[in-house]
Design a protein around this motif. Structure first.
Motif, mmCIF file in Angstrom:
data_model
loop_
_atom_site.group_PDB
_atom_site.id
_atom_site.type_symbol
_atom_site.label_atom_id
_atom_site.label_comp_id
_atom_site.label_asym_id
_atom_site.label_seq_id
_atom_site.Cartn_x
_atom_site.Cartn_y
_atom_site.Cartn_z
ATOM 1 N N GLU A 84 -1.717 8.068 -1.203
ATOM 2 C CA GLU A 84 -1.638 7.262 0.009
ATOM 3 C C GLU A 84 -2.835 6.314 0.092
ATOM 4 O O GLU A 84 -3.979 6.716 -0.134
ATOM 5 C CB GLU A 84 -1.601 8.171 1.226
ATOM 6 C CG GLU A 84 -1.463 7.440 2.551
ATOM 7 C CD GLU A 84 -1.430 8.395 3.721
ATOM 8 O OE1 GLU A 84 -1.806 7.952 4.836
ATOM 9 O OE2 GLU A 84 -1.032 9.565 3.532
ATOM 10 N N GLY A 85 -2.565 5.064 0.387
ATOM 11 C CA GLY A 85 -3.627 4.070 0.517
ATOM 12 C C GLY A 85 -3.866 3.225 -0.707
ATOM 13 O O GLY A 85 -4.581 2.216 -0.639
ATOM 14 N N GLU B 108 2.381 4.435 1.056
ATOM 15 C CA GLU B 108 2.490 5.130 2.331
ATOM 16 C C GLU B 108 2.704 6.626 2.125
ATOM 17 O O GLU B 108 2.162 7.456 2.867
ATOM 18 C CB GLU B 108 3.655 4.554 3.138
ATOM 19 C CG GLU B 108 3.838 5.141 4.527
ATOM 20 C CD GLU B 108 2.840 4.581 5.533
ATOM 21 O OE1 GLU B 108 2.805 5.108 6.664
ATOM 22 O OE2 GLU B 108 2.115 3.630 5.203
ATOM 23 N N VAL C 181 0.843 -1.189 0.000
ATOM 24 C CA VAL C 181 0.000 0.000 0.000
ATOM 25 C C VAL C 181 0.881 1.242 0.000
ATOM 26 O O VAL C 181 1.885 1.300 0.727
ATOM 27 C CB VAL C 181 -0.921 0.006 1.234
ATOM 28 C CG1 VAL C 181 -1.737 1.286 1.300
ATOM 29 C CG2 VAL C 181 -1.839 -1.212 1.207
#
Length: 325
Positions: free
Chosen positions: A81-82, A70, A68
């Motif tokens: 992000e994510g 960061e 994922v």
């Protein structure tokens, strides 16, 4: 963060699980929190110091990972992000809880695949694409022989070839491996430990010989491969890692009779354009459903030494080995 590093080249005992700082994300880079990391034979050659290109020590090994996002660095667009992603790590770094990667080596990971499957995309599928499409120019209607079709690259090549309209004959060394190869769509499957299997394979496809061979153990099979080729055939040899572990004697007359070609293949040979071409096909293949990495076993980072032993010494490959981080 936890990471598996080497401080010197050597045996599997050189692998050390350590606590190191999380890497800083640079311009046009992405920091990924790793959920799974691919384990490849090339990692063992780097660890031993016998690979052509070696990292500066101490080094974190690992050519591919999935996880994922960061953090994104300056100049990065299209990722946030994510986001679920998989990464291509030509400079290593995957055996860790976090890794930084250049933006053009980070790709979205579909919900169709797990993180472990995502960690098995770069080396197997980009290698298969380079060997079959970029180097061998495989065409619909041709017949492909995959030696070692139950391994990660063999599986990727089988899936890619079938998507390209190619007939596939696969070999494996165990009943379980043969059953896996057959279940993935191979037209014929043979045990490469049985005497006369190549003659039986040629007979199964009508006796004309193979248009393309993907050879995963050239030092054992290459001489025999050259006797079962059709006219203008191409033999792709994965070198210098698993595809050839030593020298081999061949009869050049076999090449002359069929005007065939032996082609060495290395993943590092991809240009930026070829890398993106392969990525586009693989991403579409995930959405179309034919890119499906098979995970043979998941290890913890603490089991790095055992994983390096298994990927070289275990008989009868049945898919991809990964670290579950």
């Amino acid at each position: 963060m936890k990471a598996v590093r080497i401080h010197k080249f050597g045996s599997k005992d050189a692998l050390k699980l350590e606590t190191v700082p999380i890497p800083e994300v640079g311009e046009s880079e992405v920091l990924v929190r790793v959920n799974a990391a691919g384990i490849n034979p090339v990692d063992t050659y780097i660890r031993e110091g016998s690979f052509a290109v070696l990292p500066t020590l101490p080094a974190i090994l690992g050519k591919e990972a999935a996880g994922v996002v960061e953090k994104v660095g300056d100049g990065v667009q299209g990722l946030k992000e994510g986001d679920r992603v998989f990464t291509c790590l030509p400079d290593n770094g995957g055996y860790a809880e976090y890794v930084t990667c250049k933006k053009n080596y980070v790709f979205p990971l579909s919900e169709r695949l797990s993180f472990s499957q995502g960690a098995g995309l770069y080396v197997p599928y980009f290698t298969a694409y380079r060997a079959l499409v970029i180097k061998c120019r495989i065409k619909p209607g041709e017949v492909l022989l995959i030696h070692g079709a139950s391994g990660a690259v063999g599986i990727a090549a089988l899936q890619l070839a079938k998507a390209c309209g190619v007939s596939v004959v696969g070999t494996a060394g165990t009943l379980e491996g043969m059953e896996l190869v057959k279940s993935l769509g191979a037209d014929f499957v043979f045990n490469h430990k049985e005497k006369g299997y190549l003659n039986n394979a040629v007979a199964a496809i009508g006796g004309q010989g193979f248009n393309v061979v993907l050879e995963n153990l050239a030092n054992i099979n290459l001489g025999a491969d050259l006797t079962v080729l059709n006219q203008q055939a191409r033999v792709a040899v994965r070198i210098p890692v698993v595809g050839s572990r030593g020298s081999v004697e061949v009869n050049p007359r076999s090449l002359m009779l069929t005007e065939s070609t032996i082609i060495g293949v290395k993943l590092m040979g991809n240009t930026e354009e070829e890398h993106l071409e392969a990525a586009g096909v693989i991403l579409k293949g995930i959405e179309d459903g034919w890119v499906k990495p098979i995970i043979a076993r998941e290890y913890a980072l603490e089991e790095a030494s055992q994983a390096h032993h298994d990927i070289i010494h275990n008989k009868g490959a049945r898919g991809k080995l990964v670290f579950k981080v």
